[in-house]
Scaffold this motif. Sequence first.
Motif, PDB file in Angstrom:
ATOM      1  N   ARG A 152       0.833  -1.202   0.000  1.00 22.28           N
ATOM      2  CA  ARG A 152       0.000   0.000   0.000  1.00 22.28           C
ATOM      3  C   ARG A 152       0.873   1.258   0.000  1.00 22.28           C
ATOM      4  O   ARG A 152       0.641   2.202  -0.760  1.00 22.28           O
ATOM      5  CB  ARG A 152      -0.924  -0.017   1.224  1.00 22.28           C
ATOM      6  N   LYS A 153       1.910   1.247   0.847  1.00 20.58           N
ATOM      7  CA  LYS A 153       2.832   2.390   0.910  1.00 20.58           C
ATOM      8  C   LYS A 153       3.645   2.509  -0.375  1.00 20.58           C
ATOM      9  O   LYS A 153       3.951   3.612  -0.824  1.00 20.58           O
ATOM     10  CB  LYS A 153       3.770   2.250   2.113  1.00 20.58           C
ATOM     11  N   ALA A 154       3.987   1.364  -0.966  1.00 20.81           N
ATOM     12  CA  ALA A 154       4.767   1.385  -2.213  1.00 20.81           C
ATOM     13  C   ALA A 154       3.980   2.031  -3.344  1.00 20.81           C
ATOM     14  O   ALA A 154       4.524   2.821  -4.133  1.00 20.81           O
ATOM     15  CB  ALA A 154       5.169  -0.040  -2.591  1.00 20.81           C
ATOM     16  N   ILE A 155       2.689   1.714  -3.427  1.00 21.61           N
ATOM     17  CA  ILE A 155       1.844   2.313  -4.461  1.00 21.61           C
ATOM     18  C   ILE A 155       1.727   3.818  -4.244  1.00 21.61           C
ATOM     19  O   ILE A 155       1.833   4.622  -5.184  1.00 21.61           O
ATOM     20  CB  ILE A 155       0.465   1.618  -4.482  1.00 21.61           C
ATOM     21  N   ALA A 156       1.528   4.218  -2.989  1.00 22.23           N
ATOM     22  CA  ALA A 156       1.445   5.649  -2.675  1.00 22.23           C
ATOM     23  C   ALA A 156       2.756   6.360  -3.007  1.00 22.23           C
ATOM     24  O   ALA A 156       2.757   7.486  -3.527  1.00 22.23           O
ATOM     25  CB  ALA A 156       1.090   5.837  -1.207  1.00 22.23           C
ATOM     26  N   LEU A 157       3.886   5.713  -2.718  1.00 20.73           N
ATOM     27  CA  LEU A 157       5.200   6.292  -3.020  1.00 20.73           C
ATOM     28  C   LEU A 157       5.368   6.508  -4.524  1.00 20.73           C
ATOM     29  O   LEU A 157       5.870   7.549  -4.960  1.00 20.73           O
ATOM     30  CB  LEU A 157       6.296   5.368  -2.481  1.00 20.73           C
ATOM     31  N   ALA A 158       4.948   5.545  -5.311  1.00 25.47           N
ATOM     32  CA  ALA A 158       5.060   5.665  -6.762  1.00 25.47           C
ATOM     33  C   ALA A 158       4.239   6.841  -7.283  1.00 25.47           C
ATOM     34  O   ALA A 158       4.686   7.600  -8.156  1.00 25.47           O
ATOM     35  CB  ALA A 158       4.606   4.370  -7.427  1.00 25.47           C
ATOM     36  N   ILE A 159       3.051   6.997  -6.742  1.00 24.73           N
ATOM     37  CA  ILE A 159       2.187   8.104  -7.164  1.00 24.73           C
ATOM     38  C   ILE A 159       2.787   9.449  -6.763  1.00 24.73           C
ATOM     39  O   ILE A 159       2.784  10.408  -7.552  1.00 24.73           O
ATOM     40  CB  ILE A 159       0.761   7.888  -6.622  1.00 24.73           C
ATOM     41  N   ARG A 160       3.365   9.523  -5.576  1.00 21.65           N
ATOM     42  CA  ARG A 160       4.018  10.769  -5.142  1.00 21.65           C
ATOM     43  C   ARG A 160       5.243  11.081  -5.988  1.00 21.65           C
ATOM     44  O   ARG A 160       5.611  12.229  -6.178  1.00 21.65           O
ATOM     45  CB  ARG A 160       4.432  10.677  -3.667  1.00 21.65           C
ATOM     46  N   HIS A 161       5.889  10.052  -6.489  1.00 19.29           N
ATOM     47  CA  HIS A 161       7.129  10.191  -7.252  1.00 19.29           C
ATOM     48  C   HIS A 161       6.872  10.618  -8.696  1.00 19.29           C
ATOM     49  O   HIS A 161       7.807  10.939  -9.430  1.00 19.29           O
ATOM     50  CB  HIS A 161       7.869   8.850  -7.235  1.00 19.29           C
ATOM     51  N   SER A 162       5.593  10.601  -9.119  1.00 16.60           N
ATOM     52  CA  SER A 162       5.268  10.798 -10.524  1.00 16.60           C
ATOM     53  C   SER A 162       5.135  12.268 -10.891  1.00 16.60           C
ATOM     54  O   SER A 162       4.701  13.100 -10.088  1.00 16.60           O
ATOM     55  CB  SER A 162       3.963  10.084 -10.863  1.00 16.60           C
ATOM     56  N   ALA A 163       5.474  12.550 -12.146  1.00 15.58           N
ATOM     57  CA  ALA A 163       5.346  13.892 -12.710  1.00 15.58           C
ATOM     58  C   ALA A 163       4.458  13.819 -13.941  1.00 15.58           C
ATOM     59  O   ALA A 163       4.211  12.727 -14.477  1.00 15.58           O
ATOM     60  CB  ALA A 163       6.735  14.419 -13.076  1.00 15.58           C
ATOM     61  N   PRO A 164       3.952  14.954 -14.419  1.00 10.13           N
ATOM     62  CA  PRO A 164       3.121  14.929 -15.619  1.00 10.13           C
ATOM     63  C   PRO A 164       3.797  14.204 -16.782  1.00 10.13           C
ATOM     64  O   PRO A 164       4.980  14.388 -17.039  1.00 10.13           O
ATOM     65  CB  PRO A 164       2.928  16.425 -15.931  1.00 10.13           C
ATOM     66  N   GLY A 165       3.020  13.347 -17.446  1.00 12.02           N
ATOM     67  CA  GLY A 165       3.537  12.584 -18.580  1.00 12.02           C
ATOM     68  C   GLY A 165       4.116  11.231 -18.226  1.00 12.02           C
ATOM     69  O   GLY A 165       4.420  10.427 -19.113  1.00 12.02           O
ATOM     70  N   ASP A 166       4.295  10.942 -16.930  1.00 13.32           N
ATOM     71  CA  ASP A 166       4.834   9.648 -16.496  1.00 13.32           C
ATOM     72  C   ASP A 166       3.756   8.571 -16.557  1.00 13.32           C
ATOM     73  O   ASP A 166       2.561   8.859 -16.676  1.00 13.32           O
ATOM     74  CB  ASP A 166       5.360   9.731 -15.056  1.00 13.32           C
ATOM     75  N   ILE A 167       4.188   7.324 -16.425  1.00 15.34           N
ATOM     76  CA  ILE A 167       3.260   6.203 -16.278  1.00 15.34           C
ATOM     77  C   ILE A 167       3.702   5.361 -15.092  1.00 15.34           C
ATOM     78  O   ILE A 167       4.883   5.030 -14.948  1.00 15.34           O
ATOM     79  CB  ILE A 167       3.163   5.354 -17.570  1.00 15.34           C
ATOM     80  N   VAL A 168       2.768   5.064 -14.207  1.00 18.97           N
ATOM     81  CA  VAL A 168       3.012   4.208 -13.046  1.00 18.97           C
ATOM     82  C   VAL A 168       2.420   2.834 -13.334  1.00 18.97           C
ATOM     83  O   VAL A 168       1.210   2.711 -13.589  1.00 18.97           O
ATOM     84  CB  VAL A 168       2.375   4.789 -11.766  1.00 18.97           C
ATOM     85  N   LEU A 169       3.246   1.808 -13.314  1.00 17.29           N
ATOM     86  CA  LEU A 169       2.809   0.432 -13.513  1.00 17.29           C
ATOM     87  C   LEU A 169       2.746  -0.269 -12.164  1.00 17.29           C
ATOM     88  O   LEU A 169       3.750  -0.349 -11.459  1.00 17.29           O
ATOM     89  CB  LEU A 169       3.784  -0.308 -14.424  1.00 17.29           C
ATOM     90  N   ILE A 170       1.587  -0.761 -11.800  1.00 15.47           N
ATOM     91  CA  ILE A 170       1.427  -1.524 -10.554  1.00 15.47           C
ATOM     92  C   ILE A 170       1.227  -2.978 -10.977  1.00 15.47           C
ATOM     93  O   ILE A 170       0.147  -3.377 -11.422  1.00 15.47           O
ATOM     94  CB  ILE A 170       0.238  -0.999  -9.731  1.00 15.47           C
ATOM     95  N   ALA A 171       2.300  -3.759 -10.893  1.00 20.45           N
ATOM     96  CA  ALA A 171       2.335  -5.059 -11.548  1.00 20.45           C
ATOM     97  C   ALA A 171       2.226  -6.219 -10.551  1.00 20.45           C
ATOM     98  O   ALA A 171       2.652  -6.107  -9.409  1.00 20.45           O
ATOM     99  CB  ALA A 171       3.634  -5.197 -12.349  1.00 20.45           C
ATOM    100  N   GLY A 172       1.655  -7.320 -11.032  1.00 21.81           N
ATOM    101  CA  GLY A 172       1.744  -8.581 -10.303  1.00 21.81           C
ATOM    102  C   GLY A 172       0.436  -9.167  -9.845  1.00 21.81           C
ATOM    103  O   GLY A 172       0.252 -10.378  -9.875  1.00 21.81           O
ATOM    104  N   LYS A 173      -0.522  -8.322  -9.392  1.00 14.66           N
ATOM    105  CA  LYS A 173      -1.749  -8.861  -8.822  1.00 14.66           C
ATOM    106  C   LYS A 173      -2.968  -8.656  -9.719  1.00 14.66           C
ATOM    107  O   LYS A 173      -3.919  -9.423  -9.673  1.00 14.66           O
ATOM    108  CB  LYS A 173      -1.994  -8.262  -7.433  1.00 14.66           C
TER     109      LYS A 173
END
Length: 504
Positions: free
Chosen positions: A443-464
């Motif tokens: 849960r924290k990892a997903i939130a961290l990825a979203i906080r780390h993102s900038a316009p134009g990026d893509i966040v991949l949440i993989a595995g489940k």
Amino acid sequence: MAAMKFQQLLEGAEFLSQRGNPEISGLDYDSRRVQPGWCFVAMKGEKTDGNRYIDTALNAGAIAVVSDDTAVEPKGEVAWAQVPHGRRALARLSANFYKRPAEKLANSGITGTNGKTTTSFLLDSILQAAGRRTALIGTVEYHVAGKILPAPHTTPEPLELNQLLAQALSNGATESVMEVSSHALAQQRVFGIPYDVALFTNLTRDHLDYHKDFEAYFGAKRALFEGVGTDPPRVAVINAEDDYGKKLIKFSKSHSQVLTYGVLQGDFRADKVDVGMNGTRFDMITPDGTLPVWSPLIGRVNVYNILAASAAAFARKCPQSTITAGAEKLQRVPGRFERVDAGQPFTVVVDYAHTDDALRNLTSLAREFVGQGRGKVITVFGCGGDRDRAKRPLMGEAAGCGSDYVILTSDNPRSEDPMAIIHDALPGLERSRTPFAVESDRRKAIALAIRHSAPGDIVLIAGKGHEKTQTTREGVQPFDDVDVARAALHVAGYEKAETAGGQR
């Protein structure tokens, strides 16, 4: 279902000895579900031995027992059958009890490491466009008699499978589309199911904790093309660009009609492929001419899935117009490149990728999606516990090589320590030289990825992907990557909480 004599129930089953012939009103392999007048099938499983629960079943009112343990003596006056293979017996008994529904349907079975689910949804969509009534059985969910049911297993146990097919048949189904897992084939869960069409997508590293080596894994997949206690399939649809597919083509030519597919080679091929932000367009070259195809599914990997499903639909004699219509109609598959849109200026995607090959495909698609140099690919992934440890560094390297930033986290650690699993994946990730962070709390990892993102990026949440739970040492807890991502977006200040279509 109507009651049936015990000897009728055993018709066609292999048995070493048999006694008694009472009227049976039901059957089950789980002693906790047995009711008075039922037959209990006691079989050895992966985690437990049903023979240990014969007394429980008898106390619940079972009047017949089918056992695969020669050391177990028949009890009292109860009807009894000794069988050499418990699951094969369960398959025969279940088929008999439900009036052999699979023999009254045209069954298409899809096997392979990656692409089974999307290909099955596509084939189901095409068959429906052709006016067929279908049942869909697979990893994400079961579609039977107009209802969507949860899927505990990609391929159910024989009892549940025959129940589902009987229910579909009674509601007018003419066809079934099944994902057939290597576990199901090795365990003979689909024993006795006649497949008109068998389809092979590919073979990459997965499930070697169970199969031990690639040859055993391939051998399990090949069983679908041999016939599972039945004649071989009438038509074999095979990926001509996969190394194991090439072996399977040679194997199948002696007993089945073979249709091949691939982007560059095969009976079904793709030309003028155009992958866009909102879908995929290409010309499909078929034995009957060229078809223009448009699909809302994005990415080159979906070209393979569409070709595979189209070849299977062709084998099922679907008109060309319904092939293109069915491909166009399918908007999304749960957990397959599923976008989570809350109005944020970057893309968030949930995907089931849980092998190194699938991660390579996913990150490659993400790179196409953002465009070279215009946005970062940020990948959140973990490795499953109690599974093949050797694939963990391979997954780490694949995620790293395809991403600009990686957050290594937990998937379903099951009985293992999440940090021990992470340490297994780290060497591969470090080899990629890609910047990364470690956060064992998903849960924290997903939130961290979203906080780390900038316009134009893509966040991949993989595995489940489509999964709604996470399994840890503490048990099974509710956990949906889509919901968790949506909540993290809300905390980050994005309010348009809805999921958009599109998937891999």
